[in-house]
Each structure stands twice: as C-alpha cells, then as structure tokens.
Design an enzyme around this catalytic site. Structure first.
Site, short mmCIF file in Angstrom:
data_model
loop_
_atom_site.label_atom_id
_atom_site.label_comp_id
_atom_site.label_asym_id
_atom_site.label_seq_id
_atom_site.Cartn_x
_atom_site.Cartn_y
_atom_site.Cartn_z
N LYS A 116 0.87 -1.18 0.00
CA LYS A 116 0.00 0.00 0.00
C LYS A 116 0.91 1.23 0.00
O LYS A 116 1.47 1.60 1.02
CB LYS A 116 -0.89 -0.02 1.24
CG LYS A 116 -2.19 0.71 1.12
CD LYS A 116 -2.11 2.21 0.99
CE LYS A 116 -1.73 2.99 2.19
NZ LYS A 116 -1.47 4.42 1.88
N GLY A 147 7.23 5.55 7.65
CA GLY A 147 6.41 6.76 7.70
C GLY A 147 6.66 7.50 8.99
O GLY A 147 7.73 7.37 9.60
N SER A 148 5.68 8.25 9.43
CA SER A 148 5.86 9.09 10.61
C SER A 148 5.83 8.26 11.90
O SER A 148 5.25 7.16 11.93
CB SER A 148 4.74 10.13 10.65
OG SER A 148 3.49 9.48 10.72
N VAL A 155 2.14 7.57 13.11
CA VAL A 155 1.45 6.45 12.46
C VAL A 155 2.17 5.14 12.80
O VAL A 155 1.53 4.10 12.99
CB VAL A 155 1.33 6.66 10.93
CG1 VAL A 155 0.71 5.44 10.26
CG2 VAL A 155 0.48 7.89 10.62
N GLY A 156 3.48 5.18 12.93
CA GLY A 156 4.23 3.98 13.31
C GLY A 156 3.73 3.39 14.61
O GLY A 156 3.63 2.17 14.77
N GLU A 192 10.41 16.88 14.19
CA GLU A 192 10.65 16.70 12.75
C GLU A 192 9.75 17.68 11.98
O GLU A 192 8.53 17.66 12.14
CB GLU A 192 10.31 15.27 12.33
CG GLU A 192 10.68 15.00 10.88
CD GLU A 192 10.34 13.59 10.43
OE1 GLU A 192 9.21 13.14 10.67
OE2 GLU A 192 11.22 12.94 9.83
N GLU A 199 10.10 1.99 10.33
CA GLU A 199 11.13 3.01 10.06
C GLU A 199 10.42 4.34 10.09
O GLU A 199 9.54 4.59 9.26
CB GLU A 199 11.77 2.79 8.68
CG GLU A 199 12.76 1.64 8.62
CD GLU A 199 13.93 1.80 9.57
OE1 GLU A 199 14.26 2.94 9.94
OE2 GLU A 199 14.50 0.77 9.96
N CYS A 207 13.87 11.43 5.46
CA CYS A 207 13.93 11.04 6.86
C CYS A 207 15.32 11.31 7.43
O CYS A 207 15.48 11.50 8.62
CB CYS A 207 13.57 9.57 7.01
SG CYS A 207 14.50 8.53 5.89
P1 NAD Z 1 2.75 8.86 7.15
O1 NAD Z 1 3.06 8.22 8.45
O2 NAD Z 1 1.71 9.91 7.13
O3 NAD Z 1 2.27 7.76 6.09
C1 NAD Z 1 3.08 6.65 5.76
C2 NAD Z 1 2.21 5.56 5.18
O4 NAD Z 1 1.33 5.08 6.20
C3 NAD Z 1 1.30 6.03 4.03
O5 NAD Z 1 1.20 5.03 3.06
C4 NAD Z 1 -0.04 6.23 4.73
O6 NAD Z 1 -1.15 6.12 3.87
C5 NAD Z 1 -0.01 5.10 5.72
N1 NAD Z 1 -0.91 5.27 6.87
C6 NAD Z 1 -1.32 6.42 7.43
N2 NAD Z 1 -2.19 6.15 8.44
C7 NAD Z 1 -2.30 4.82 8.52
C8 NAD Z 1 -3.03 3.93 9.36
N3 NAD Z 1 -3.82 4.38 10.32
N4 NAD Z 1 -2.91 2.62 9.15
C9 NAD Z 1 -2.12 2.13 8.19
N5 NAD Z 1 -1.40 2.92 7.35
C10 NAD Z 1 -1.49 4.25 7.52
O7 NAD Z 1 4.14 9.37 6.57
P2 NAD Z 1 4.43 10.18 5.23
O8 NAD Z 1 3.92 11.58 5.41
O9 NAD Z 1 3.98 9.41 4.05
O10 NAD Z 1 6.03 10.18 5.19
C11 NAD Z 1 6.79 11.06 5.94
C12 NAD Z 1 7.32 10.42 7.19
O11 NAD Z 1 8.02 9.23 6.84
C13 NAD Z 1 8.35 11.27 7.91
O12 NAD Z 1 8.10 11.21 9.30
C14 NAD Z 1 9.67 10.62 7.57
O13 NAD Z 1 10.70 10.83 8.50
C15 NAD Z 1 9.27 9.19 7.49
N6 NAD Z 1 10.23 8.42 6.71
C16 NAD Z 1 11.06 7.58 7.40
C17 NAD Z 1 12.02 6.85 6.71
C18 NAD Z 1 12.96 5.93 7.45
O14 NAD Z 1 13.53 5.04 6.80
N7 NAD Z 1 13.13 6.06 8.75
C19 NAD Z 1 12.12 6.98 5.32
C20 NAD Z 1 11.25 7.85 4.66
C21 NAD Z 1 10.30 8.56 5.37
#
Ligand code: NAD
Length: 500
Positions: free
Chosen positions: A179, A232-233, A236-237, A389, A254, A288
């Site tokens: 996804k 992701g963030s 959400v993680g 961040e 991550e 990130c």
């Molecule tokens: P996000 O957390 O908003 O979304 C990431 C993914 O999670 C998306 O596909 C989103 O649709 C999905 N998501 C959101 N809510 C969800 C839920 N309730 N259940 C399941 N899936 C859900 O992050 P973003 O805005 O897409 O990306 C930016 C963030 O990602 C920043 O915090 C950045 O630091 C982080 N990031 C981390 C790394 C790493 O390797 N550490 C790499 C790239 C980005």
C-alpha cells in the site's frame, strides 16, 4: 500483461489490474502545479484489501517452493526493465512528488540497485552450519519465508522504498500486499508494472492504492498477514505497532528523524557547507535523514553561518523538471502549512530567522506548494524547531563550545536515524561514531545518501530494531528454522550426554 491507456489507474490484485470495488477514486496531483492531474487512482476499501490479501495467501504455497534462484531471475528482469524506462519513471516521479529530476533519477536507480542486490541474494540467502556438540549429529539453520507481507510506504522515496521492502520480501519467498502513499501512487504503479512484465506470477505481489485509514489499516488487522513493514511518521508507526500486536505480526517500523550535522573547528569548511546545503535542502528537506539541525563550533560559527545563509538564499526553487531548479516544492498543501507553522514557532521561540521564512507563490510558482529555503540561527537545542521533525526546507543552526557539548545536543532528541560530523581529528571522528545515538553515522559527508547493500534504519523513536537493505533485510523477511540430524543411531541428549 494488461496495459492502461488513460490516466485512470487500477489496483493490482492476483495479476490483474482491477478498480476498487467501491468505485471510489482519488487524484494524484503535481505539487509544483496543483492544476496538473497526474492520474486518478482507486481509493481502496477493506473489501479490496481483503481480496489482495487472499490473492497473496493463495499464491504463497507455490511461491514458497519456487527455488530462490528462479525467484531471483524475475528480479533481474525487473531491474532491466527499470533501467530501460528509468528516464520516463523519473520524470513521472518528479511530476507527482516534486523533487528535482536528478534526485528522481537517483530514486529509480536505488530501486534498480536494490532489485539487483536482492536478485543476487537468490543464489545466496545464506544460513548457518555449525558443528554439533554431540558426535554424529549435524546442525544447521536455514531461512524460510514468513508468509504474507503487508508493506506500507511513504511518499518521499516513492520507488526506492517500495523496492527496499518488496524485493527482499519476494526473494525470500514471501508474497505481499503493498500500500503506497496516497501522494505518490504512480511510481509504485510503475514498479509493479515492471515486476509484472518481468513475469512475476499472479498473486505474488498485490498493490492497493488509497489512504492510510481506508487501505492501510485493514492490512494491519488481517490475520492472514504475518509480517508488516512500515515506513512513515512516528505517530502512524505507533498506530501500526499497536495494530500488529494482537495478532503478533512481525513488525518493522522506520519512522521520523531529527538528524544533525556537527561541524568542528577543524573541519574542511567549504566541504561542510556543501554537505549542509545538500543535507538540509536536498529533496526540499523531505528526507527522513535530512539534516534539519546543524551544530557548529564557536571558532568557525560566524563564518559557517554567513556562508551557509548566503548559499540558502541563492538556491533556485521551482519545478523539478526544469534543469535549473535546485529545490522543488513541498509534497502537498498540508506539508507546506506544517512548514509555515514551524517558521512561526521558531520566531516565537526567539530563534533568529536568517534566510527565507515564507511561502513562494509568485509567477510560475503560484499553483505549487513552494517554500523558501529557511535558516534559523543562534538556536537553543531545546527549541521545538530543534526537537521536532519538520520535514521541509528549514534548517536550525546551533552554536556549541566543546565536542562533548555537540554530542549532548546531537543525542538530546527523541529520534535516532542519522548523524554526521565534519572534522579532521581522527579521535573525534571515532568517538562520534561510537557515541552518536543513531543508526547511521557519517564522517565528512552529510546525513543523507544510503547505499543499498548496507543496513538502513534508526534507533529510539525512529525504529524498532529491524533494518532495511543489505543482508539485514533478509533477517526481517525470513524466519530462522534450525535443523538437526542425528545419525548416531542412539539417543543423545544435548547438555547431558556430552557434559560428563
Ligand atoms: P505517514 O506516516 O503519514 O504515512 C506513511 C504511510 O502510512 C502512508 O502510506 C499512509 O497512507 C499510511 N498510513 C497512514 N495512516 C495509517 C493507518 N492508520 N494505518 C495504516 N497505514 C497508515 O508518513 P508520510 O507523510 O507518508 O512520510 C513522511 C514520514 O516518513 C516522515 O516522518 C519521515 O521521516 C518518514 N520516513 C522515514 C524513513 C525511514 O527510513 N526512517 C524513510 C522515509 C520517510
């Protein structure tokens, strides 16, 4: 393989391109010009996710038993398709994500590198053999696939990150449901098409588009999913981690970062400034690993600040497809608002705004989510702009006196992804490598720029102990199975019969 002639795209389930059953869609728009529609994608619902998971579950028994070198052949062919279409994919990625073409070419290249790396692993996937403690007994441990993998990815590396997850998952013999982020579905669509063209059997990888709560959350709840990898963030993680817990899914997170570049008095200053500009403003600060904090030692502080601020002021901001552009837009309006909000927070906290600080919306930039490269100086490390961040083109510069002060500043955040030190003092370089609390440390290079054959990931609130990339990824996408063969023809009791 089915092709799609229009800019209306479908999910990929069981080897077929199919619309969402709910027939709902969402728009993928160009962040440099929000009037430009890049494509329309299905806003998938729980029902679509359930079909995708079922397809992955059905495909697993056969894929699991497909010899890994055969799985790998499909990955080799995929990498070749990505090479052939690299330029087209990079241009599409700039249109949907905004980063400059040189960077989107790099993103596709990273997917190529990862695909080749994991294809090579098809003939390795090394386990362990070791002597048994008992006579006439053989002992070894082999890697076995885990099952159906749920892969959830962000928008900032729209082809690289899906490939970091999908390629090791597939070569290890798992099937998957992916996804991607709702802001950048097209790049994942291209990656999926390449895998499909390369001959990936139906159901082995299924791709569902949509938002997090609608299309991501159902993956986490489904009992047939054995493993989840999320990037992701941190907010959400945490949701992902909690949702995976009741069914004990293997879960890799991550998440966010607040990365730092430390510039010591003895640094090669022009090199440090080049690195800080790239680390801070590359990808519009939306990495990130972006260097959103720069700590500079007293003696060189003024010179560094003056030169860095001058460079930030001259960066050319615009459409990433224009070869003259050095920095593209923020990904969407919400992210731009977040950046603008943090600028207000920084000013209110008393940080000195030395460059930028405003949205750019004149002329050709009027329809995009552009923000000036922004620099705060004379910052206190406890300020929110130095702790949280921002994920945008905002860099905070912090003065410090001693090496120990720099370490304290660097480690004084909740995140632990990447850190860097510019110094010519070998002792400090080694101490920094030992004592910086991050998953990645660079010496005399900025915080960004990972190579696919080395582990990638963070500690503290950035990660939960697993790693992307390299052999480390295989540890996540496979389970260890330990095998003993006793050929002594008698009962041998470990720890008992050999300790007399
Ligand atoms: P996000 O957390 O908003 O979304 C990431 C993914 O999670 C998306 O596909 C989103 O649709 C999905 N998501 C959101 N809510 C969800 C839920 N309730 N259940 C399941 N899936 C859900 O992050 P973003 O805005 O897409 O990306 C930016 C963030 O990602 C920043 O915090 C950045 O630091 C982080 N990031 C981390 C790394 C790493 O390797 N550490 C790499 C790239 C980005």
């Amino acid at each position: 393989m089915a092709t799609v002639a229009t800019s209306t795209y479908s999910n990929f389930i069981n080897g077929e391109w199919v619309p969402s059953r709910a027939a709902k869609t969402f728009d993928d728009r160009n962040p440099a010009n929000s009037d430009e529609l890049v494509g329309t994608f299905p806003a998938s619902t729980a029902e679509d996710i359930s079909s995708a998971i079922q397809a992955a579950k059905d495909a697993f028994p056969k894929w699991r038993l497909t010899p890994a070198p055969k799985r790998a052949e499909i990955l080799y062919r995929t990498a070749e398709i990505l090479i052939e279409r690299k330029e087209e994919f990079a241009r599409d990625m700039t249109r949907e994500m905004g980063k400059v073409l040189a960077e989107t070419r790099g993103d596709v290249q990273e997917a190529i590198d990862m695909t080749y790396l994991m294809a090579g692993e098809g003939r390795r996937l090394f386990g362990e053999t070791t002597p048994s403690e008992l006579p006439n007994k053989f002992a070894m441990a082999v890697r076995v696939p885990v099952g159906v993998a749920g892969l959830i990815t962000p928008w900032n590396f729209p082809m690289a990150i899906p490939s970091w997850k999908a390629m090791p998952a597939l070569v290890c013999g798992n099937t998957a449901v992916l996804k991607p982020a709702e802001d950048t579905p097209l790049s994942t669509y291209h990656l999926t098409q390449a895998l499909s063209e390369a001959g990936l059997p139906a159901g082995v990888l299924n791709v569902v588009f949509g938002d997090g709560p609608g299309a991501g959350a159902p993956i986490l709840k489904n009992r047939d999913v054995s493993l989840v990898s999320f990037t992701g963030s941190t907010e959400v993680g945490r949701i992902v981690s909690e949702a995976c817990a009741p069914t004990f899914k293997k879960c890799h997170l991550e998440m966010g970062g607040k990365n730092i570049i430390i510039v010591m008095d003895d640094a090669n200053l022009p090199l440090a400034i080049d690195g800080a500009v790239w680390g801070g403003f590359g990808t519009t600060g939306q990495r990130c690993t972006a260097a959103s904090r720069i700590a500079v030692q007293e003696k060189v502080y003024r010179e560094f600040v003056d030169k860095f601020v001058a460079r930030a002021k001259t960066l050319r901001v615009g459409d990433g497809l224009d070869p003259a552009t050095e920095m593209g837009p923020c990904i969407n309006e919400q992210q731009l608002k977040t950046v603008m909000n943090y600028v207000e927070i920084g000013v209110a906290e008393g940080a000195k705004l030395a460059a930028g600080g405003h949205r750019l919306e004149k002329g050709a930039l009027a329809k995009g989510w552009f923000h000036e490269p922004t620099v705060f100086v004379d910052c206190n490390p406890r300020m929110r702009i130095c702790q949280e961040e921002i994920f945008g083109p905002v860099v905070s510069i912090i003065p410090f006196e001693s090496f120990d002060d720099a370490l304290e500043i660097a480690n004084g955040v909740q995140y632990g992804l990447s850190a860097s030190i510019y110094t010519r003092n070998v002792n400090n370089a080694f101490r920094a490598q030992r004592d910086l609390q991050t998953g990645i440390v660079y010496v005399n290079a900025p915080t960004i720029g990972a190579e696919v054959h080395l582990p990638f990931g963070g500690i503290k609130n950035t990660g939960n102990g697993h790693r992307e990339s390299g052999v480390a990824a295989l540890d996540f996408y496979s389970d260890w199975k330990t095998l003993y063969v006793d050929y002594s023809d008698r009962l041998q009791r470990a720890q008992i019969d050999n300790s007399e």
